[in-house]
Design an enzyme around this catalytic site. Structure first.
Site, PDB file in Angstrom:
ATOM      1  N   HIS A 156      61.118  85.875  17.974  1.00 12.97           N
ATOM      2  CA  HIS A 156      61.366  85.421  19.345  1.00 12.97           C
ATOM      3  C   HIS A 156      60.482  86.115  20.382  1.00 12.97           C
ATOM      4  O   HIS A 156      60.725  86.002  21.571  1.00 12.97           O
ATOM      5  CB  HIS A 156      62.846  85.605  19.691  1.00 12.97           C
ATOM      6  CG  HIS A 156      63.760  84.749  18.857  1.00 12.97           C
ATOM      7  ND1 HIS A 156      65.124  84.754  18.992  1.00 12.97           N
ATOM      8  CD2 HIS A 156      63.495  83.872  17.860  1.00 12.97           C
ATOM      9  CE1 HIS A 156      65.663  83.909  18.118  1.00 12.97           C
ATOM     10  NE2 HIS A 156      64.693  83.372  17.416  1.00 12.97           N
TER      11      HIS A 156
ATOM     12  N   ASP B 187      64.445  87.348  14.945  1.00 12.73           N
ATOM     13  CA  ASP B 187      64.835  87.488  16.356  1.00 12.73           C
ATOM     14  C   ASP B 187      63.688  88.175  17.095  1.00 12.73           C
ATOM     15  O   ASP B 187      62.546  88.036  16.673  1.00 12.73           O
ATOM     16  CB  ASP B 187      66.176  88.236  16.459  1.00 12.73           C
ATOM     17  CG  ASP B 187      66.934  87.876  17.722  1.00 12.73           C
ATOM     18  OD1 ASP B 187      66.314  87.867  18.801  1.00 12.73           O
ATOM     19  OD2 ASP B 187      68.143  87.609  17.663  1.00 12.73           O
TER      20      ASP B 187
END
Ligand SMILES: *[C@@H]1O[C@H](CO)[C@@H](O)[C@H](O)[C@H]1NC(C)=O
Ligand SMILES: *[C@@H]1O[C@H](CO)[C@@H](O)[C@H](O)[C@H]1NC(C)=O
Ligand SMILES: *[C@@H]1O[C@H](CO)[C@@H](O)[C@H](O)[C@H]1NC(C)=O
Ligand SMILES: *[C@@H]1O[C@H](CO)[C@@H](O)[C@H](O)[C@H]1NC(C)=O
Ligand SMILES: *[C@@H]1O[C@H](CO)[C@@H](O)[C@H](O)[C@H]1NC(C)=O
Length: 384
Positions: free
Chosen positions: A234, A211
């Site tokens: 991310h 993430d």
């Protein structure tokens, strides 16, 4: 026995009693990776915390199985240093959770953690989430909550069930040489999450996760990120924001000399389209290299991750954002995307010396309700 030896023994004994150093082995740790060492750690922490002097807590080489543990203050000791040579191992049992954290340091002023490996044993929990099962709350591996003056050097965190390191409502935090490792497809395993915290320095970190590399939440100010490598993951995100109407802003954030490798985003600011008093201002991104990043530069004022969106106008005011010396490659055509709402345009956005390519050619820039200027050489040509 000679008098001088007896004296020596007495002196060394006094020295040991008076010294504020503690070794977790004194509290009966097993360090076999199977026996529960949480009780011994809690006792060792209490002893350090209640000491009158600055204290060093040694954790020698070994594998320590710890269930969710709170290292709480306030402490009498003005400073606790934990020298972590061993590995701290979480339980694989996804039901052994407390309230969402595994190791939590709370209400402490003066803490230093050196070295060590945290293994969150997250895989069974990720599988539960992937199967869309009814999963328990999960655990963030290391939480620093309501703390001041915390320094961490050379800590490795791997396979966290959820976020790896979370700074929550804390001030004066220095993270140096942090290494984070989790697979690119592990859900919700943000590297370092900074929430409502200030005077934070993150330096020399290497973050590979599933993430956000670093996520920045409301109320954070005076955050400096330098020499960080991200990917997979991310990217570095301010947001998501606009969770509520009364939300503190994010300001004074600097991100310098950062490299992204194959991340879904590079530098992202994201806000739900919902009324809010929150804001983002005084952000500087300087010296960033993108290697095959999906969305290198993105501001998204109507962030809508799972199709359940408020669909109002974004209340988050975004202004004074500087992108300077940003180079590298995008894997999508639109390498720069400022997507703001007419009711609340993004103001004073600046691009300076940007060079982003798509498949070896010029990428594109897209602006919706974004104002500002471009200076130096900017490719793709600025849309501001
Ligand atoms: C802590 O105790 C263990 C076991 O007695 C010992 O091997 C280790 O050297 C000690 N570490 C320190 C720093 O005192
Ligand atoms: C952290 O690691 C670096 C590189 O290995 C080393 O130079 C530094 O002394 C370490 N810092 C601490 C506080 O252990
Ligand atoms: C942000 O930085 C500005 C300029 O350095 C400073 O005046 C202001 O006090 C800072 N704001 C916060 C909330 O730290
Ligand atoms: C631009 O950023 C790169 C990567 O961080 C750095 O190596 C380079 O020195 C920077 N250039 C300038 C002119 O600051
Ligand atoms: C701005 O927000 C309104 C309300 O959600 C929406 O109808 C409109 O399409 C948005 N405009 C843009 C450019 O996103």
């Amino acid at each position: 026995m000679e008098m001088k030896y007896i004296l020596l023994i007495i002196i060394s004994l006094l020295f040991t009693l008076g010294s504020a150093d503690i070794n977790v082995t004194q509290f009966g740790t097993k360090a076999d990776g199977k026996s529960d060492d949480s009780g011994a750690f809690t006792k060792a922490w209490k002893s350090a915390c209640n000491s009158d002097d600055s204290t060093t807590l040694y954790v020698p080489v070994g594998n320590y199985l710890l269930y969710p543990t709170i290292f709480g203050g306030p402490c009498k000791s003005p400073k606790i240093t934990i020298n972590l040579e061993g590995n701290l191992i979480a339980s694989t049992d996804i039901n052994k959770v407390d309230d969402g954290s595994w190791l939590r340091f709370e209400n402490i002023d003066g803490l230093e953690i050196n070295g060590g490996v945290l293994d969150g044993k997250g895989a069974p929990y990720w599988h539960c989430k992937e199967d869309d099962g009814d999963c328990p709350v999960g655990a963030r591996s290391l939480v620093i909550k309501n703390c001041k003056n915390v320094r961490m050097n050379n800590l490795t965190s791997m396979s966290s069930k959820k976020f790896h390191i979370a700074l929550d409502n804390s001030k004066g935090i220095n993270l140096h040489g942090i290494k984070i490792r989790a697979p690119g497809n592990s859900p919700n395993t943000d590297g370092i999450h900074v929430d409502g915290s200030s005077d934070v320095l993150i330096r020399d970190a290497s973050i590979q996760t599933g993430d956000d590399c670093i996520s920045i939440s409301p109320g954070t100010h005076d955050l400096h990120v330098e020499q960080v490598t991200c990917g997979p993951g991310h990217g570095i995100s301010i947001g998501s924001l606009a969770h509520s109407l009364d939300e503190p802003g994010v300001q004074n954030v600097t991100v310098k000399n950062v490299v992204f490798h194959g991340t879904t985003n590079g530098l992202r600011i994201k806000s739900f389209a919902r009324k809010s008093n929150g804001f983002v201002k005084n952000i500087v991104y300087d010296g960033v290299v993108m290697n095959n990043v999906e969305n290198p530069i993105i501001i998204d004022q109507k962030y809508c991750p799972h199709g359940h969106c408020p669909n109002q106008k974004s209340g988050i005011k975004i202004s004074d954002v500087m992108y300077k010396n940003i180079t590298g490659s995008s894997t999508t055509k639109v390498a720069i995307n400022f997507n703001c709402n007419a009711s609340n345009p993004c103001n004073n956005i600046e691009l300076q010396d940007v060079d982003l390519t798509y498949k070896g050619k010029k990428a594109q820039a897209s602006c919706t309700n974004a104002n500002g200027k471009a200076t130096g050489v900017v490719t793709p040509p600025s849309c501001l």
